[in-house]
Scaffold this motif. Sequence first.
Motif, PDB file in Angstrom:
ATOM      1  N   THR A 137      10.956  -2.821   7.230  1.00 47.66           N
ATOM      2  CA  THR A 137      10.812  -3.786   5.743  1.00 47.66           C
ATOM      3  C   THR A 137      11.263  -3.049   4.528  1.00 47.66           C
ATOM      4  O   THR A 137      11.043  -1.677   4.871  1.00 47.66           O
ATOM      5  N   ARG A 138      11.246  -3.804   3.358  1.00 49.33           N
ATOM      6  CA  ARG A 138      11.629  -2.773   2.618  1.00 49.33           C
ATOM      7  C   ARG A 138      10.161  -3.159   2.017  1.00 49.33           C
ATOM      8  O   ARG A 138       9.250  -3.393   2.133  1.00 49.33           O
ATOM      9  N   CYS A 139      10.600  -1.490   1.131  1.00 43.35           N
ATOM     10  CA  CYS A 139       9.160  -1.029   0.255  1.00 43.35           C
ATOM     11  C   CYS A 139       8.849  -2.139  -0.612  1.00 43.35           C
ATOM     12  O   CYS A 139      10.020  -2.388  -1.093  1.00 43.35           O
ATOM     13  N   ASP A 140       7.565  -1.756  -1.009  1.00 43.32           N
ATOM     14  CA  ASP A 140       7.200  -2.772  -1.986  1.00 43.32           C
ATOM     15  C   ASP A 140       6.331  -2.450  -3.227  1.00 43.32           C
ATOM     16  O   ASP A 140       5.150  -1.567  -2.626  1.00 43.32           O
ATOM     17  N   PRO A 141       5.929  -2.823  -4.480  1.00 46.24           N
ATOM     18  CA  PRO A 141       4.969  -1.691  -5.444  1.00 46.24           C
ATOM     19  C   PRO A 141       3.235  -2.801  -4.293  1.00 46.24           C
ATOM     20  O   PRO A 141       2.394  -1.690  -4.997  1.00 46.24           O
ATOM     21  N   TYR A 142       3.158  -3.913  -3.873  1.00 51.14           N
ATOM     22  CA  TYR A 142       1.748  -4.345  -3.480  1.00 51.14           C
ATOM     23  C   TYR A 142       1.452  -3.013  -1.895  1.00 51.14           C
ATOM     24  O   TYR A 142       0.511  -2.960  -2.968  1.00 51.14           O
ATOM     25  N   VAL A 143       2.040  -2.756  -1.077  1.00 53.83           N
ATOM     26  CA  VAL A 143       1.978  -1.859  -0.051  1.00 53.83           C
ATOM     27  C   VAL A 143       1.920  -0.717  -0.694  1.00 53.83           C
ATOM     28  O   VAL A 143       0.899  -0.072  -0.036  1.00 53.83           O
ATOM     29  N   ASN A 144       2.307   0.127  -2.193  1.00 52.79           N
ATOM     30  CA  ASN A 144       2.433   1.734  -2.543  1.00 52.79           C
ATOM     31  C   ASN A 144       1.112   1.177  -2.985  1.00 52.79           C
ATOM     32  O   ASN A 144       0.227   2.469  -2.938  1.00 52.79           O
ATOM     33  N   HIS A 145       0.750   0.883  -3.993  1.00 54.64           N
ATOM     34  CA  HIS A 145      -0.607   0.000  -4.290  1.00 54.64           C
ATOM     35  C   HIS A 145      -1.785   0.300  -3.736  1.00 54.64           C
ATOM     36  O   HIS A 145      -2.647   0.808  -3.428  1.00 54.64           O
ATOM     37  N   LEU A 146      -1.899  -0.639  -2.030  1.00 48.79           N
ATOM     38  CA  LEU A 146      -2.909  -0.505  -1.404  1.00 48.79           C
ATOM     39  C   LEU A 146      -2.744   0.686  -0.399  1.00 48.79           C
ATOM     40  O   LEU A 146      -4.062   1.303   0.150  1.00 48.79           O
ATOM     41  N   LEU A 147      -1.833   1.780  -0.188  1.00 52.25           N
ATOM     42  CA  LEU A 147      -1.731   2.683  -0.206  1.00 52.25           C
ATOM     43  C   LEU A 147      -2.103   3.851  -0.563  1.00 52.25           C
ATOM     44  O   LEU A 147      -3.145   5.185  -0.640  1.00 52.25           O
ATOM     45  N   THR A 148      -1.669   3.953  -1.919  1.00 52.70           N
ATOM     46  CA  THR A 148      -2.069   5.086  -2.734  1.00 52.70           C
ATOM     47  C   THR A 148      -3.184   4.737  -4.645  1.00 52.70           C
ATOM     48  O   THR A 148      -4.071   5.875  -5.270  1.00 52.70           O
ATOM     49  N   GLY A 149      -3.742   3.200  -4.720  1.00 51.92           N
ATOM     50  CA  GLY A 149      -3.522   3.383  -5.480  1.00 51.92           C
ATOM     51  C   GLY A 149      -3.343   2.847  -6.755  1.00 51.92           C
ATOM     52  O   GLY A 149      -3.590   2.320  -8.320  1.00 51.92           O
ATOM     53  N   GLU A 150      -1.939   3.486  -7.009  1.00 48.74           N
ATOM     54  CA  GLU A 150      -0.985   2.999  -7.697  1.00 48.74           C
ATOM     55  C   GLU A 150      -0.128   2.145  -8.348  1.00 48.74           C
ATOM     56  O   GLU A 150       0.241   2.111  -7.210  1.00 48.74           O
ATOM     57  N   PHE A 167      21.057 -15.908  -9.578  1.00 53.27           N
ATOM     58  CA  PHE A 167      21.263 -16.743  -8.940  1.00 53.27           C
ATOM     59  C   PHE A 167      20.856 -17.749  -8.483  1.00 53.27           C
ATOM     60  O   PHE A 167      20.554 -18.393  -7.806  1.00 53.27           O
ATOM     61  N   GLY A 168      19.241 -17.422  -9.795  1.00 56.82           N
ATOM     62  CA  GLY A 168      18.393 -18.751  -9.598  1.00 56.82           C
ATOM     63  C   GLY A 168      17.246 -18.922  -8.098  1.00 56.82           C
ATOM     64  O   GLY A 168      16.361 -19.369  -8.574  1.00 56.82           O
ATOM     65  N   LEU A 169      17.792 -17.640  -7.802  1.00 59.64           N
ATOM     66  CA  LEU A 169      16.453 -17.592  -6.066  1.00 59.64           C
ATOM     67  C   LEU A 169      14.961 -16.261  -7.123  1.00 59.64           C
ATOM     68  O   LEU A 169      15.153 -15.903  -8.670  1.00 59.64           O
ATOM     69  N   THR A 170      13.881 -16.457  -6.392  1.00 59.87           N
ATOM     70  CA  THR A 170      12.921 -15.227  -7.144  1.00 59.87           C
ATOM     71  C   THR A 170      12.762 -14.924  -5.885  1.00 59.87           C
ATOM     72  O   THR A 170      12.829 -14.929  -4.826  1.00 59.87           O
ATOM     73  N   GLU A 171      11.051 -14.123  -6.707  1.00 63.07           N
ATOM     74  CA  GLU A 171      10.583 -13.187  -5.394  1.00 63.07           C
ATOM     75  C   GLU A 171      10.304 -14.089  -4.182  1.00 63.07           C
ATOM     76  O   GLU A 171      10.711 -13.454  -3.401  1.00 63.07           O
ATOM     77  N   PHE A 172       9.781 -14.730  -3.772  1.00 63.20           N
ATOM     78  CA  PHE A 172       9.524 -16.073  -2.714  1.00 63.20           C
ATOM     79  C   PHE A 172      10.761 -15.906  -1.795  1.00 63.20           C
ATOM     80  O   PHE A 172      11.096 -16.578  -0.418  1.00 63.20           O
ATOM     81  N   ASP A 173      12.235 -15.486  -2.328  1.00 65.61           N
ATOM     82  CA  ASP A 173      13.333 -16.085  -1.463  1.00 65.61           C
ATOM     83  C   ASP A 173      13.528 -14.963  -1.091  1.00 65.61           C
ATOM     84  O   ASP A 173      14.766 -14.400   0.271  1.00 65.61           O
ATOM     85  N   VAL A 174      13.104 -13.244  -1.665  1.00 63.62           N
ATOM     86  CA  VAL A 174      13.031 -12.387  -1.366  1.00 63.62           C
ATOM     87  C   VAL A 174      12.777 -12.091   0.517  1.00 63.62           C
ATOM     88  O   VAL A 174      11.744 -12.358   0.268  1.00 63.62           O
ATOM     89  N   HIS A 175      13.308 -11.568   1.816  1.00 63.58           N
ATOM     90  CA  HIS A 175      13.252 -11.969   3.345  1.00 63.58           C
ATOM     91  C   HIS A 175      13.093 -10.381   3.584  1.00 63.58           C
ATOM     92  O   HIS A 175      13.402  -8.927   2.836  1.00 63.58           O
ATOM     93  N   ASP A 176      12.577 -10.249   4.622  1.00 62.38           N
ATOM     94  CA  ASP A 176      12.691  -8.815   5.635  1.00 62.38           C
ATOM     95  C   ASP A 176      14.410  -9.235   5.700  1.00 62.38           C
ATOM     96  O   ASP A 176      15.416  -9.257   6.046  1.00 62.38           O
ATOM     97  N   VAL A 177      14.193  -7.395   5.531  1.00 59.45           N
ATOM     98  CA  VAL A 177      16.037  -6.917   5.179  1.00 59.45           C
ATOM     99  C   VAL A 177      16.782  -6.129   7.002  1.00 59.45           C
ATOM    100  O   VAL A 177      15.571  -6.092   8.023  1.00 59.45           O
ATOM    101  N   LEU A 178      17.716  -5.441   6.371  1.00 63.86           N
ATOM    102  CA  LEU A 178      18.256  -4.609   7.507  1.00 63.86           C
ATOM    103  C   LEU A 178      18.749  -3.418   6.631  1.00 63.86           C
ATOM    104  O   LEU A 178      19.072  -3.639   5.442  1.00 63.86           O
ATOM    105  N   ASN A 179      18.187  -2.281   7.134  1.00 63.14           N
ATOM    106  CA  ASN A 179      17.968  -0.838   6.602  1.00 63.14           C
ATOM    107  C   ASN A 179      19.424  -0.727   6.647  1.00 63.14           C
ATOM    108  O   ASN A 179      19.538   0.473   8.320  1.00 63.14           O
TER     109      ASN A 179
END
Length: 288
Positions: A137-150, A167-179
């Motif tokens: 799935t997508r890279c994200d700042p949360y897992v980055n902080h989990l792995l690096t602390g940064e 378009f009226g959507l939020t972070e909660f609408d973002v989902h697993d991706v096609l890479n």
Amino acid sequence: MAKVEAAYRKGPDSKLTIDTDFYDALKEGKAKRTLVEKVHIPLRSGKAWKVPAGHIFRVLVPEGPQVGDFNMWNLHDPREKMWASRTRQLQSAHVSTHDRIWSTLPFLRPMVTIIDDSLAEYGEDKDGGRVHDLLGTRCDPYVNHLLTGEDFDFHCHSNLVRAVVPFGLTEFDVHDVLNIFQCTGLNEDDQYFMKACPAKKGDYLEFFAEIDLLCALSCCPGGDLSVDLWGPDAKDPLSTCHPLEVEIYQLEESALSTWQSPKSPNYKGGHGMQSPSTDWNLIKKAQS
């Protein structure tokens, strides 16, 4: 070793069976198409766009190798969105021509059908890598902080969040991706790996919209993924980043004379709930 059968197999009247002749006839040079919009996605950014049912959109690499993380929703009801895990089961973990991307429950219908893929001949490399994956799935700042602390602000999740807010959507609408254009697989320890993107200038993946869509694409801040993003050798891969483009085409009406937008399965069981106060048909009608 004998081949192990897939768990999800087509029955005689399965909706997994598609008319390949119809979709092949929509390829460039076979059916008349008109370019109606072009979307430029700058490096390390994201954009969202609308696609009417019966149109074609092409995701392409205009300059150099680049991975794109793709999301998709029903334009009129964002509760219906692409379902990466079910698509892996119904199609495959890496998709190409004639594969479909399926939507979430209770809708469960094809949102797009892939009609052309310039990287189709890549196949499987010596390490088991394939392109256009639904494994990760997508890279994200949360897992980055989990792995690096940064805190590192350049991630596909963040790009997609910014792209859909207008378009009226939020972070909660973002989902697993096609890479898209990403080369991945599972190693001998059954762990996810990523390789350098094999796409070159002009390569593309082309979709036919089965329903009215809102799409979003992140131009991955990891670029072509030739640089380690985590671990002792990690560094900022800015030098490997390139932009992406999307072209949207309208087809001539005659090309769609036999086509109908797909409907959801006509399930009426109500999940076994027999309460007199639960009218599942009314619930489904309200959701449509």
